[in-house]
Design a protein around this motif. Structure first.
Motif, PDB file in Angstrom:
ATOM      1  N   VAL A   1     -22.621 106.463 -39.830  1.00 43.14           N
ATOM      2  CA  VAL A   1     -23.216 105.610 -40.862  1.00 43.14           C
ATOM      3  C   VAL A   1     -23.010 104.140 -40.502  1.00 43.14           C
ATOM      4  O   VAL A   1     -23.931 103.317 -40.605  1.00 43.14           O
ATOM      5  N   LEU A   2     -21.800 103.776 -40.062  1.00 44.46           N
ATOM      6  CA  LEU A   2     -21.532 102.392 -39.667  1.00 44.46           C
ATOM      7  C   LEU A   2     -22.391 101.988 -38.475  1.00 44.46           C
ATOM      8  O   LEU A   2     -22.898 100.867 -38.416  1.00 44.46           O
TER       9      LEU A   2
ATOM     10  N   GLN B   1     -25.363 103.153 -37.746  1.00 40.73           N
ATOM     11  CA  GLN B   1     -26.718 102.948 -38.252  1.00 40.73           C
ATOM     12  C   GLN B   1     -26.822 101.648 -39.046  1.00 40.73           C
ATOM     13  O   GLN B   1     -27.810 100.920 -38.942  1.00 40.73           O
ATOM     14  N   LYS B   2     -25.792 101.353 -39.818  1.00 38.76           N
ATOM     15  CA  LYS B   2     -25.795 100.157 -40.659  1.00 38.76           C
ATOM     16  C   LYS B   2     -25.834  98.878 -39.818  1.00 38.76           C
ATOM     17  O   LYS B   2     -26.476  97.901 -40.189  1.00 38.76           O
ATOM     18  N   HIS B   3     -25.149  98.894 -38.674  1.00 34.93           N
ATOM     19  CA  HIS B   3     -25.044  97.694 -37.844  1.00 34.93           C
ATOM     20  C   HIS B   3     -25.822  97.820 -36.533  1.00 34.93           C
ATOM     21  O   HIS B   3     -25.595  97.070 -35.589  1.00 34.93           O
ATOM     22  N   ARG B   4     -26.742  98.742 -36.487  1.00 36.31           N
ATOM     23  CA  ARG B   4     -27.512  99.020 -35.275  1.00 36.31           C
ATOM     24  C   ARG B   4     -28.282  97.797 -34.760  1.00 36.31           C
ATOM     25  O   ARG B   4     -28.428  97.603 -33.561  1.00 36.31           O
TER      26      ARG B   4
END
Length: 74
Positions: A26-27, A29-32
């Motif tokens: 998730v992290l 994806q969030k900061h991709r």
């Protein structure tokens, strides 16, 4: 049930050790967008970074701290 509710339900049924991997994903994806940003754009997004780099470039080597004093194992 919508996708958000479905994912929340699935997450609630996972064991804690699996949740670590889920959180990491998730992290990611969030900061991709940071991973896809070129270095110049990223560094320019940090307040004062471009000025600091330009100041460093303009500093004569004789005024710089030797690398061995910054990283003793180098």
């Amino acid at each position: 049930m919508n996708i958000r509710e479905s994912v929340k339900h699935d997450i609630d049924t996972l064991p804690d050790e699996v949740l670590v991997a889920v959180r990491d994903f998730v992290l990611f994806q969030k900061h991709r967008e940071l991973l896809e940003t070129d270095d110049t754009t990223y560094l320019n997004s940090i307040p004062g970074m471009a000025e600091s780099i330009n100041e460093g470039i303009a500093t004569p080597l004789s005024e710089c701290v030797p690398l061995s004093k910054v990283w003793a194992d180098v």
